[in-house]
Design a protein around this motif. Structure first.
Motif, PDB file in Angstrom:
ATOM      1  N   THR A   1       0.830  -1.205   0.000  1.00  0.00           N
ATOM      2  CA  THR A   1       0.000   0.000   0.000  1.00  0.00           C
ATOM      3  C   THR A   1       0.861   1.249   0.000  1.00  0.00           C
ATOM      4  O   THR A   1       0.507   2.263  -0.601  1.00  0.00           O
ATOM      5  N   TRP A   2       2.033   1.183   0.644  1.00  0.00           N
ATOM      6  CA  TRP A   2       2.954   2.318   0.649  1.00  0.00           C
ATOM      7  C   TRP A   2       3.491   2.596  -0.745  1.00  0.00           C
ATOM      8  O   TRP A   2       3.902   3.716  -1.029  1.00  0.00           O
ATOM      9  N   PHE A   3       3.456   1.572  -1.615  1.00  0.00           N
ATOM     10  CA  PHE A   3       3.905   1.742  -2.994  1.00  0.00           C
ATOM     11  C   PHE A   3       2.736   1.854  -3.963  1.00  0.00           C
ATOM     12  O   PHE A   3       2.926   1.657  -5.161  1.00  0.00           O
ATOM     13  N   GLY A   4       1.528   2.168  -3.478  1.00  0.00           N
ATOM     14  CA  GLY A   4       0.408   2.462  -4.356  1.00  0.00           C
ATOM     15  C   GLY A   4      -0.610   1.361  -4.507  1.00  0.00           C
ATOM     16  O   GLY A   4      -1.525   1.492  -5.325  1.00  0.00           O
ATOM     17  N   ALA A   5      -0.487   0.254  -3.746  1.00  0.00           N
ATOM     18  CA  ALA A   5      -1.483  -0.816  -3.839  1.00  0.00           C
ATOM     19  C   ALA A   5      -2.825  -0.330  -3.281  1.00  0.00           C
ATOM     20  O   ALA A   5      -2.870   0.579  -2.438  1.00  0.00           O
ATOM     21  N   PRO A   6      -3.956  -0.897  -3.731  1.00  0.00           N
ATOM     22  CA  PRO A   6      -5.269  -0.433  -3.250  1.00  0.00           C
ATOM     23  C   PRO A   6      -5.431  -0.654  -1.748  1.00  0.00           C
ATOM     24  O   PRO A   6      -5.254  -1.776  -1.261  1.00  0.00           O
ATOM     25  N   PRO A   7      -5.752   0.383  -0.969  1.00  0.00           N
ATOM     26  CA  PRO A   7      -6.007   0.206   0.466  1.00  0.00           C
ATOM     27  C   PRO A   7      -7.307  -0.559   0.684  1.00  0.00           C
ATOM     28  O   PRO A   7      -8.268  -0.418  -0.077  1.00  0.00           O
ATOM     29  N   SER A   8      -7.343  -1.357   1.729  1.00  0.00           N
ATOM     30  CA  SER A   8      -8.546  -2.136   2.044  1.00  0.00           C
ATOM     31  C   SER A   8      -8.712  -2.211   3.558  1.00  0.00           C
ATOM     32  O   SER A   8      -7.735  -2.248   4.298  1.00  0.00           O
ATOM     33  N   ARG A   9      -9.963  -2.211   3.984  1.00  0.00           N
ATOM     34  CA  ARG A   9     -10.321  -2.334   5.396  1.00  0.00           C
ATOM     35  C   ARG A   9     -11.543  -3.243   5.517  1.00  0.00           C
ATOM     36  O   ARG A   9     -12.089  -3.713   4.512  1.00  0.00           O
ATOM     37  N   ARG A  10     -11.943  -3.442   6.750  1.00  0.00           N
ATOM     38  CA  ARG A  10     -13.144  -4.243   7.028  1.00  0.00           C
ATOM     39  C   ARG A  10     -14.039  -3.435   7.956  1.00  0.00           C
ATOM     40  O   ARG A  10     -13.647  -3.106   9.079  1.00  0.00           O
ATOM     41  N   LEU A  11     -15.235  -3.093   7.475  1.00  0.00           N
ATOM     42  CA  LEU A  11     -16.195  -2.326   8.253  1.00  0.00           C
ATOM     43  C   LEU A  11     -16.932  -3.273   9.201  1.00  0.00           C
ATOM     44  O   LEU A  11     -17.669  -4.160   8.752  1.00  0.00           O
ATOM     45  N   VAL A  12     -16.725  -3.080  10.492  1.00  0.00           N
ATOM     46  CA  VAL A  12     -17.302  -3.959  11.515  1.00  0.00           C
ATOM     47  C   VAL A  12     -18.346  -3.168  12.303  1.00  0.00           C
ATOM     48  O   VAL A  12     -18.081  -2.035  12.738  1.00  0.00           O
TER      49      VAL A  12
ATOM     50  N   GLY B   1      -3.303   7.482   4.143  1.00  0.00           N
ATOM     51  CA  GLY B   1      -2.036   8.179   3.962  1.00  0.00           C
ATOM     52  C   GLY B   1      -1.581   8.177   2.512  1.00  0.00           C
ATOM     53  O   GLY B   1      -2.012   7.357   1.691  1.00  0.00           O
ATOM     54  N   ARG B   2      -0.700   9.093   2.203  1.00  0.00           N
ATOM     55  CA  ARG B   2      -0.165   9.212   0.844  1.00  0.00           C
ATOM     56  C   ARG B   2       0.840   8.090   0.565  1.00  0.00           C
ATOM     57  O   ARG B   2       1.674   7.781   1.424  1.00  0.00           O
ATOM     58  N   PRO B   3       0.788   7.458  -0.601  1.00  0.00           N
ATOM     59  CA  PRO B   3       1.765   6.401  -0.946  1.00  0.00           C
ATOM     60  C   PRO B   3       3.124   6.997  -1.289  1.00  0.00           C
ATOM     61  O   PRO B   3       3.443   7.235  -2.463  1.00  0.00           O
ATOM     62  N   TRP B   4       3.944   7.257  -0.273  1.00  0.00           N
ATOM     63  CA  TRP B   4       5.239   7.893  -0.500  1.00  0.00           C
ATOM     64  C   TRP B   4       6.185   6.999  -1.280  1.00  0.00           C
ATOM     65  O   TRP B   4       7.181   7.488  -1.833  1.00  0.00           O
ATOM     66  N   GLY B   5       5.954   5.688  -1.313  1.00  0.00           N
ATOM     67  CA  GLY B   5       6.828   4.814  -2.093  1.00  0.00           C
ATOM     68  C   GLY B   5       6.787   5.138  -3.578  1.00  0.00           C
ATOM     69  O   GLY B   5       7.803   5.013  -4.273  1.00  0.00           O
ATOM     70  N   VAL B   6       5.634   5.551  -4.079  1.00  0.00           N
ATOM     71  CA  VAL B   6       5.529   5.932  -5.490  1.00  0.00           C
ATOM     72  C   VAL B   6       6.361   7.186  -5.769  1.00  0.00           C
ATOM     73  O   VAL B   6       7.067   7.288  -6.779  1.00  0.00           O
ATOM     74  N   THR B   7       6.303   8.153  -4.837  1.00  0.00           N
ATOM     75  CA  THR B   7       7.120   9.353  -5.004  1.00  0.00           C
ATOM     76  C   THR B   7       8.605   9.019  -4.986  1.00  0.00           C
ATOM     77  O   THR B   7       9.394   9.538  -5.791  1.00  0.00           O
ATOM     78  N   LEU B   8       9.003   8.130  -4.068  1.00  0.00           N
ATOM     79  CA  LEU B   8      10.406   7.712  -4.016  1.00  0.00           C
ATOM     80  C   LEU B   8      10.818   7.000  -5.303  1.00  0.00           C
ATOM     81  O   LEU B   8      11.926   7.195  -5.811  1.00  0.00           O
ATOM     82  N   PHE B   9       9.921   6.194  -5.864  1.00  0.00           N
ATOM     83  CA  PHE B   9      10.227   5.498  -7.112  1.00  0.00           C
ATOM     84  C   PHE B   9      10.492   6.480  -8.251  1.00  0.00           C
ATOM     85  O   PHE B   9      11.450   6.333  -9.007  1.00  0.00           O
ATOM     86  N   TRP B  10       9.653   7.512  -8.381  1.00  0.00           N
ATOM     87  CA  TRP B  10       9.833   8.474  -9.467  1.00  0.00           C
ATOM     88  C   TRP B  10      11.099   9.297  -9.258  1.00  0.00           C
ATOM     89  O   TRP B  10      11.775   9.673 -10.235  1.00  0.00           O
ATOM     90  N   VAL B  11      11.429   9.610  -8.016  1.00  0.00           N
ATOM     91  CA  VAL B  11      12.672  10.350  -7.764  1.00  0.00           C
ATOM     92  C   VAL B  11      13.875   9.522  -8.185  1.00  0.00           C
ATOM     93  O   VAL B  11      14.800  10.013  -8.850  1.00  0.00           O
ATOM     94  N   LEU B  12      13.890   8.228  -7.797  1.00  0.00           N
ATOM     95  CA  LEU B  12      14.992   7.367  -8.195  1.00  0.00           C
ATOM     96  C   LEU B  12      15.028   7.176  -9.705  1.00  0.00           C
ATOM     97  O   LEU B  12      16.109   7.096 -10.309  1.00  0.00           O
ATOM     98  N   LEU B  13      13.850   7.093 -10.328  1.00  0.00           N
ATOM     99  CA  LEU B  13      13.813   6.936 -11.776  1.00  0.00           C
ATOM    100  C   LEU B  13      14.411   8.146 -12.479  1.00  0.00           C
ATOM    101  O   LEU B  13      15.139   8.009 -13.473  1.00  0.00           O
ATOM    102  N   CYS B  14      14.138   9.339 -11.968  1.00  0.00           N
ATOM    103  CA  CYS B  14      14.694  10.547 -12.579  1.00  0.00           C
ATOM    104  C   CYS B  14      16.203  10.646 -12.386  1.00  0.00           C
ATOM    105  O   CYS B  14      16.872  11.397 -13.101  1.00  0.00           O
ATOM    106  N   VAL B  15      16.755   9.918 -11.418  1.00  0.00           N
ATOM    107  CA  VAL B  15      18.201   9.951 -11.194  1.00  0.00           C
ATOM    108  C   VAL B  15      18.895   8.819 -11.940  1.00  0.00           C
ATOM    109  O   VAL B  15      19.961   9.005 -12.548  1.00  0.00           O
TER     110      VAL B  15
END
Length: 383
Positions: free
Chosen positions: A166-177, A256-270
């Motif tokens: 989920t930190w890398f953009g996977a769909p978040p999921s929960r269970r409504l109880v 929360g924001r998937p910061w792993g995706v942002t980190l991936f694009w930063v590394l890709l640009c480098v």
């Protein structure tokens, strides 16, 4: 004074002491929020003062005029039955009370109408007050089914947590109880709930989910329904639960924001520019002309004859003169091959008395003959 009289006097004194305290308790302090309106009817364009008590301290509330609703059944169509554009937000004080004017507007569905007040964040709580919009159409509420009637007994919650994916953009999921109870006169078999997720001010997208089971009259059960979002979703969401056209509960959900995706694009640009640069340098190195063996060893790009380097030495004042280096000996002329030296060596020499050390000459047999020494006189033989 008899014992009964004393007991009655003691009860009277206690009542007088406790009466001010009981009277000071605000309405709804037992955890039941309440709403009151200054007038029960007003026309479009007017306003009504809405006041409440018993809410959480410093809670953010939303006030709406809703149609096809009643305090007993709630807002049947959810917020889609309310005049959302004319709604007002209000914050409760430290004692959980509030008072604010609300403009009167016609809801998108006929009356009966209510002033619906609900919490925006935190634990879900709501309250309704009967209100009639003058000049607006009125339509009877749908009859309640003779079978069972479900209602939420406890506060809803979202179970589960976000993982690495989920930190890398996977769909978040929960269970409504939540826990529901059957307040009707008949059993409820395999109820179909509607779970909706709304982001910001947008309307929720409903998803039908069936719960396999039977609820007898007066029975209750804990139910858990899955809730999911799209990939990369983040922000504040609201999960709503609806059954038979009635909204049973709402639960906020902060993603929360998937910061792993942002980190991936930063590394890709480098990494990508570095890889392109290395590939370009490899191509340039392969296409660069090579120096042929046996050619000049001068600097790269110099193909002409290399001139000898000249060194200029300046004399240093006050320093001792440098000794001239010995003249090099030519390879075809050595002292042994000198013809003059060979003639001198072949000249006759007179014998000299042996010295004390047995040498054949004054300086021994190894003494060289100097070409500048005086020539010894020769004896003439008989003629």
């Amino acid at each position: 004074m008899s014992g009964r009289a004393r007991a009655a006097a003691l009860v009277a004194v206690l009542a007088l002491v406790l009466l001010p305290w009981t009277g000071a308790v605000p309405a709804g302090a037992a955890g039941r929020p309440s709403v009151e309106v200054s007038t029960s009817q007003a026309g479009t364009g007017g306003s009504v003062t809405v006041s409440g008590s018993g809410w959480r301290a410093h809670a953010l509330l939303m006030m709406l005029v809703c149609g096809q609703s009643s305090p007993s059944q709630g807002v049947i169509g959810g917020t889609n039955s309310c005049a959302n554009a004319q709604g007002r937000a209000v914050t409760t004080d430290a004692k959980g009370g509030f008072s604010k004017k609300l403009p009167v507007a016609e809801p998108p569905v006929p009356c009966p109408c209510v002033i619906h007040v609900a919490t925006v964040t935190g634990a879900t709580a709501s309250a309704d007050a009967v209100f009639h919009v003058a000049g607006h159409a009125v339509k009877p509420l749908p009859a309640e089914p003779a079978a069972g009637r479900l209602s939420v007994l406890t506060e809803t919650r979202l179970d589960g947590s976000s993982g690495l994916l989920t930190w890398f953009g996977a769909p978040p999921s929960r269970r409504l109880v939540f826990t529901v109870g059957n307040a009707g006169s008949g059993p409820v078999r395999n109820p179909v709930f509607q779970v909706g997720v709304a982001h910001g001010v947008f309307a929720p997208q409903w998803d039908d989910q069936e719960w396999r089971g039977t609820l007898a009259p007066g029975g209750k059960a804990e139910i858990g329904l899955p809730v999911g979002l799209s990939a990369g979703a983040h922000g504040d969401y609201t999960v709503s639960l609806r059954y038979a056209g009635r909204t049973l509960a709402e639960q906020p959900w902060g993603v929360g924001r998937p910061w792993g995706v942002t980190l991936f694009w930063v590394l890709l640009c480098v990494v990508v520019p570095a890889a392109v640069f290395r590939a370009g340098m490899a191509v340039v190195d392969r296409l660069r002309p090579r120096r042929r063996p046996g050619r000049s060893t001068g600097p790269a790009g110099h193909r002409g004859p290399r001139l000898p380097e000249l060194t200029l030495r300046l004399p240093r004042f006050g320093a001792a003169p440098e000794k001239a280096p010995p003249a090099p000996t030519l390879p075809w002329f050595t002292p042994e091959s000198d013809p003059g030296a060979a003639g001198r060596l072949s000249a006759p020499h007179h014998d000299h008395p042996a010295g004390p050390t047995g040498a054949t000459g004054p300086t021994g047999p190894t003494a060289p003959t100097s070409p500048t020494s005086p020539t010894a006189p020769t004896r003439k033989g008989p003629t």
